[in-house]
Design an enzyme around this catalytic site. Structure first.
Site, PDB file in Angstrom:
ATOM      1  N   ARG A  46     -15.357  30.809 -10.363  1.00 36.42           N
ATOM      2  CA  ARG A  46     -14.715  29.858  -9.429  1.00 36.42           C
ATOM      3  C   ARG A  46     -15.344  29.944  -8.045  1.00 36.42           C
ATOM      4  O   ARG A  46     -15.385  28.963  -7.306  1.00 36.42           O
ATOM      5  CB  ARG A  46     -13.189  30.096  -9.366  1.00 36.42           C
ATOM      6  CG  ARG A  46     -12.495  29.172  -8.379  1.00 36.42           C
ATOM      7  CD  ARG A  46     -11.032  28.870  -8.705  1.00 36.42           C
ATOM      8  NE  ARG A  46     -10.274  29.985  -9.208  1.00 36.42           N
ATOM      9  CZ  ARG A  46      -9.903  31.047  -8.476  1.00 36.42           C
ATOM     10  NH1 ARG A  46     -10.221  31.123  -7.204  1.00 36.42           N
ATOM     11  NH2 ARG A  46      -9.219  32.028  -9.025  1.00 36.42           N
ATOM     12  N   TYR A  98     -13.355   3.235  -2.247  1.00 31.39           N
ATOM     13  CA  TYR A  98     -13.083   3.481  -3.667  1.00 31.39           C
ATOM     14  C   TYR A  98     -11.571   3.645  -3.918  1.00 31.39           C
ATOM     15  O   TYR A  98     -10.884   4.351  -3.173  1.00 31.39           O
ATOM     16  CB  TYR A  98     -13.837   4.757  -4.049  1.00 31.39           C
ATOM     17  CG  TYR A  98     -13.722   5.188  -5.480  1.00 31.39           C
ATOM     18  CD1 TYR A  98     -14.243   4.400  -6.507  1.00 31.39           C
ATOM     19  CD2 TYR A  98     -13.110   6.385  -5.818  1.00 31.39           C
ATOM     20  CE1 TYR A  98     -14.151   4.807  -7.818  1.00 31.39           C
ATOM     21  CE2 TYR A  98     -13.022   6.799  -7.133  1.00 31.39           C
ATOM     22  CZ  TYR A  98     -13.534   6.001  -8.127  1.00 31.39           C
ATOM     23  OH  TYR A  98     -13.446   6.413  -9.422  1.00 31.39           O
ATOM     24  N   ASP A 170     -19.690   8.107   1.687  1.00 24.90           N
ATOM     25  CA  ASP A 170     -19.703   8.265   0.230  1.00 24.90           C
ATOM     26  C   ASP A 170     -20.965   7.535  -0.253  1.00 24.90           C
ATOM     27  O   ASP A 170     -21.064   6.309  -0.186  1.00 24.90           O
ATOM     28  CB  ASP A 170     -18.433   7.649  -0.359  1.00 24.90           C
ATOM     29  CG  ASP A 170     -18.339   7.833  -1.874  1.00 24.90           C
ATOM     30  OD1 ASP A 170     -19.396   7.867  -2.536  1.00 24.90           O
ATOM     31  OD2 ASP A 170     -17.208   7.920  -2.393  1.00 24.90           O
ATOM     32  N   LYS A 195     -22.083   9.634 -11.559  1.00 21.90           N
ATOM     33  CA  LYS A 195     -22.675   8.302 -11.637  1.00 21.90           C
ATOM     34  C   LYS A 195     -24.201   8.404 -11.717  1.00 21.90           C
ATOM     35  O   LYS A 195     -24.707   8.963 -12.664  1.00 21.90           O
ATOM     36  CB  LYS A 195     -22.194   7.468 -10.441  1.00 21.90           C
ATOM     37  CG  LYS A 195     -20.674   7.571 -10.186  1.00 21.90           C
ATOM     38  CD  LYS A 195     -19.828   6.941 -11.266  1.00 21.90           C
ATOM     39  CE  LYS A 195     -18.337   7.225 -11.136  1.00 21.90           C
ATOM     40  NZ  LYS A 195     -17.732   6.936  -9.838  1.00 21.90           N
TER      41      LYS A 195
HETATM   42  C1  LIG Z   1     -16.578   7.351  -9.157  1.00 25.23           C
HETATM   43  C2  LIG Z   1     -16.512   7.416  -7.698  1.00 25.23           C
HETATM   44  C3  LIG Z   1     -15.844   8.465  -7.047  1.00 25.23           C
HETATM   45  C4  LIG Z   1     -15.072   9.527  -7.804  1.00 25.23           C
HETATM   46  O1  LIG Z   1     -15.889  10.267  -8.653  1.00 25.23           O
HETATM   47  P1  LIG Z   1     -15.383  10.953 -10.011  1.00 25.23           P
HETATM   48  O2  LIG Z   1     -16.583  11.721 -10.426  1.00 25.23           O
HETATM   49  O3  LIG Z   1     -15.003   9.849 -10.946  1.00 25.23           O
HETATM   50  O4  LIG Z   1     -14.209  11.811  -9.682  1.00 25.23           O
HETATM   51  C5  LIG Z   1     -15.857   8.493  -5.658  1.00 25.23           C
HETATM   52  N1  LIG Z   1     -16.476   7.537  -4.942  1.00 25.23           N
HETATM   53  C6  LIG Z   1     -17.122   6.503  -5.537  1.00 25.23           C
HETATM   54  C7  LIG Z   1     -17.781   5.478  -4.675  1.00 25.23           C
HETATM   55  C8  LIG Z   1     -17.159   6.407  -6.930  1.00 25.23           C
HETATM   56  O5  LIG Z   1     -17.793   5.378  -7.500  1.00 25.23           O
END
Ligand SMILES: *Cc1c(COP(=O)(O)O)cnc(C)c1O
Length: 380
Positions: A46, A98, A170, A195
Site C-alpha cells: 500500500r 467529468y 485533468d 484511458k
Molecule cells: C475516466 C475519467 C476519469 C476517471 O477515471 P477512472 O479510471 O474511470 O476512475 C477522470 N477524468 C476523466 C476526464 C475521465 O475520462
C-alpha cells in the site's frame, strides 16, 4: 530523449538480477525486513511497490514532471487531490468537467464542508471569478467531455497564479503525447491511465504528476494513508500499454480526422467536433497548446432520439460502452447513458441533446469504421 523512445525505456530498464528485458512484477503485499525497521526500500505494497515506481518514472518523464504518483483509478487520483483540502476550502471548476468528478464533490466532499462553483473558463471574461472567489484550487479539463471545448491552460494558469492559487488540469483526453499541462504552467496534471495511457481497456489506473515537492509528498501520503494505491499487476499492464502510446495516438488522430470528414459530409449530422479539425471553433487555441487532437469525435445527429438509439445499436465495430481511449472503437450516447438521470431540459442546457453522440475512435482501419457507420445509417 524523444517521447517515443522514453515511453519504451525510461523506468523500464532490464531486471538487474536476471537480465529479464521486461522487468518482473512483484505480486506481494509485504516485504521481508533485514532487521526491525530496516528494509530494502519497500515495506508494504500500500505504501510502495517496484511496479509503482517503474510506471511513475515513465509517466513523470512523459508529462515533463519531477514527480508522478500512481493510483488505483482516475477517481482514486481525483480523491487523492481532494483529500488534501480542508473544510471551508473552495474550488473553482470549469463548468464542463467529468461527471464522476462532479459527483465526488457533490455527494462526498460537500458533506465535509468543501465547496465548488462552476465557471465557463473557455471565456477569458470569466477569469476574474478566480480572483473573486479565492479558491484553494482551480480545476479544469481540456479538451472537455463530451463537447470538446478547449480551455487555454497557460492563460488560466496565469490567472490562477495571479490570484495566489494553483491549477489542476485533468489531462486524460489529450494524453501526454499530445499535451503537457505542466509545461504550460499548470501545477498538477492528473490522468485516468485507464484511458489512452493504458490503451487496451483491460484495467484501471490513475496518476498525479507535479513539479512541486509539497504536492508530491501529499500524493505519496494519500496513496498509502487513504488506501488509494493501485495493484502491482495493473501497473505492469499499464507500463506495457504505455510503450505503444506514441504509435497508438498517431493512429487515433489519423482515424479521428477521417471520421470527422466523413461525419461532416453526412446529411444526418448538424455539427461535428474534433479539436484538430479546422472547423473546430477553437482550432487555433488547440494548435497552440496541443500537438494533436486525440481520438474523440463528437457529432450531433439531426435524428429523433429513437433513430439515434437505433443507429448506435446497428453498429458492429463501435461497441456501445462507457470509457474511451482504447485501441477498439467505442460509442457513447450521453442522453441515454451517462446523463440519462438528468432531466431533459437540464441536460440540453449543457449541450447534451438527444442527437449528440461521442465516438472514441480506435486504431482499426478507418475505412472499415466508416463503412460500419454507413451500413448502420442505411439500415435505419
Ligand atoms: C475516466 C475519467 C476519469 C476517471 O477515471 P477512472 O479510471 O474511470 O476512475 C477522470 N477524468 C476523466 C476526464 C475521465 O475520462
Amino acid at each position: 530523449m524523444k517521447f517515443d523512445t522514453a515511453a519504451i525505456h525510461i523506468g523500464q530498464e532490464p531486471d538487474r538480477e536476471t537480465g529479464a528485458v521486461i522487468p518482473p512484477v512483484y505480486l506481494t503485499s509485504t516485504f521481508a525486513q533485514l532487521e526491525p525497521g530496516k528494509t530494502r526500500g519497500y515495506d508494504y505494497t500500500r505504501s510502495g511497490n517496484p511496479a509503482f515506481d517503474r510506471l511513475g518514472a515513465t509517466l513523470a518523464h512523459l508529462e515533463q514532471a519531477e514527480y508522478a504518483t500512481v493510483f488505483g483509478s482516475g477517481m482514486a487520483a481525483v480523491n487523492a487531490v481532494i483529500s488534501t483540502l480542508s473544510s471551508g476550502d473552495h474550488i473553482v471548476a470549469e463548468e464542463n468537467i467529468y461527471g464522476c468528478t462532479y459527483r465526488i464533490y457533490d455527494q462526498v466532499f460537500k458533506k465535509f464542508g468543501i465547496t465548488i462553483s462552476y465557471v465557463d473558463l473557455s471565456d477569458p471574461a470569466n477569469y476574474p471569478e478566480i480572483g473573486k472567489q479565492k479558491p484553494a484550487l482551480v480545476w479544469i479539463e481540456s479538451p472537455t467531455n463530451p463537447m470538446l471545448k478547449i480551455i487555454d491552460i497557460e492563460a488560466v494558469a496565469n490567472a490562477a497564479h495571479e490570484a495566489g492559487t494553483e491549477l489542476l488540469v485533468d489531462n486524460t483526453f489529450a494524453s501526454p503525447f499530445f499535451q503537457n499541462p505542466l509545461a504550460l504552467g499548470a501545477d498538477i496534471s492528473l490522468s485516468s491511465t485507464t484511458k489512452y495511457i493504458n490503451g487496451h481497456s483491460d484495467c484501471l489506473g490513475g496518476v498525479v504528476c507535479t513539479n512541486s515537492e509539497d504536492w508530491n509528498e501529499k500524493m505519496i501520503f494519500a496513496q498509502k494513508a487513504v488506501g488509494l494505491n493501485p495493484s502491482p499487476f495493473d501497473c505492469w499492464l499499464i507500463s506495457r500499454g504505455l510503450k505503444t502510446l506514441a504509435v497508438r495516438m498517431k493512429q487515433h488522430q489519423e482515424n479521428a480526422l477521417k471520421i470527422t470528414d466523413f461525419l461532416q459530409s453526412l446529411e444526418e449530422t448538424d455539427a461535428v467536433r474534433y479539436p484538430f479539425h479546422p472547423s473546430h471553433p477553437q482550432y487555433e487555441l488547440a494548435r497552440k497548446q496541443m500537438r494533436g487532437g486525440s481520438g474523440i469525435v463528437t457529432a450531433i445527429f439531426n435524428l429523433p432520439f429513437e433513430q439515434v438509439v437505433k443507429l448506435i445499436s446497428n453498429l458492429n465495430l463501435f461497441s456501445l460502452a462507457e470509457s474511451l481511449g482504447g485501441i477498439e472503437s467505442l460509442i457513447c450516447h450521453p442522453a441515454s447513458m451517462t446523463h440519462a438521470s438528468i432531466p431533459k431540459a437540464e441536460r440540453e442546457a449543457v449541450g447534451i441533446t438527444d442527437g449528440l453522440v461521442r465516438f472514441s475512435v480506435g486504431i482499426e482501419d478507418a475505412d472499415d469504421l466508416i463503412e460500419d457507420i454507413q451500413t448502420a445509417l442505411k439500415n435505419l
